[in-house]
Design a protein around this motif. Structure first.
Motif, PDB file in Angstrom:
ATOM      1  N   THR A  58      16.953  50.625 -19.635  1.00 13.92           N
ATOM      2  CA  THR A  58      15.703  51.216 -19.149  1.00 13.92           C
ATOM      3  C   THR A  58      14.579  50.872 -20.120  1.00 13.92           C
ATOM      4  O   THR A  58      14.832  50.455 -21.254  1.00 13.92           O
ATOM      5  CB  THR A  58      15.825  52.744 -19.031  1.00 13.92           C
ATOM      6  N   PRO A  59      13.326  51.046 -19.705  1.00 13.84           N
ATOM      7  CA  PRO A  59      12.214  50.788 -20.629  1.00 13.84           C
ATOM      8  C   PRO A  59      12.266  51.644 -21.901  1.00 13.84           C
ATOM      9  O   PRO A  59      11.713  51.263 -22.932  1.00 13.84           O
ATOM     10  CB  PRO A  59      10.977  51.124 -19.791  1.00 13.84           C
TER      11      PRO A  59
ATOM     12  N   THR B 167      14.431  46.476 -13.330  1.00  8.73           N
ATOM     13  CA  THR B 167      14.249  47.448 -14.405  1.00  8.73           C
ATOM     14  C   THR B 167      14.354  48.889 -13.915  1.00  8.73           C
ATOM     15  O   THR B 167      14.697  49.767 -14.682  1.00  8.73           O
ATOM     16  CB  THR B 167      12.884  47.269 -15.087  1.00  8.73           C
ATOM     17  N   GLY B 168      14.108  49.164 -12.660  1.00 13.31           N
ATOM     18  CA  GLY B 168      14.083  50.536 -12.210  1.00 13.31           C
ATOM     19  C   GLY B 168      15.218  50.963 -11.306  1.00 13.31           C
ATOM     20  O   GLY B 168      15.266  52.107 -10.871  1.00 13.31           O
ATOM     21  N   THR B 169      16.159  50.062 -10.986  1.00 11.89           N
ATOM     22  CA  THR B 169      17.212  50.400 -10.037  1.00 11.89           C
ATOM     23  C   THR B 169      18.430  49.521 -10.264  1.00 11.89           C
ATOM     24  O   THR B 169      18.329  48.440 -10.842  1.00 11.89           O
ATOM     25  CB  THR B 169      16.713  50.240  -8.583  1.00 11.89           C
TER      26      THR B 169
END
Length: 110
Positions: free
Chosen positions: A61-62, A94-96
């Motif tokens: 994740t970020p 990045t989000g899923t």
């Protein structure tokens, strides 16, 4: 006018391809393992057989947290000869966990 529209379409296609290639070369890569593999019939401009696989991988994740993912992806055709246990280089979203760009089979470490 007959020349302008095709040129605009060409420029849009080049821009989309450029962003995609930039993403493949600059985003974090990871290695996914094929946990299950099967063939599926899809209807895209006719009937086509594709190879589906359940991939397991981890993405970051970020904030730096590592998340373990397991999801089904279309990875190719029956001619690509994928097997359970094969390793694939991918660029995960990045989000899923539900989207990843598959680069290809990982090179074995010698």
């Amino acid at each position: 006018m007959r020349v302008v529209f095709p040129l605009v379409g060409l420029l849009i296609c080049i821009a989309i391809l450029g962003v995609y290639l930039w993403r493949l070369h600059h985003f974090e890569r990871t290695v996914a393992t094929i946990e299950a593999v099967w063939e599926e019939e899809v209807h895209r401009r006719g009937v086509k057989i594709v190879t589906m696989a359940e991939l397991s991988f981890s993405r970051t994740t970020p904030t730096g947290e590592s998340i373990v993912c397991r999801y089904n992806f279309e990875i190719g055709t029956p001619h690509d000869d994928f097997n359970i246990g094969d390793k694939l280089d991918i660029v995960p979203a990045t989000g899923t966990c539900q989207r990843a760009d598959i680069i290809g089979k990982s090179e074995p470490n010698l």
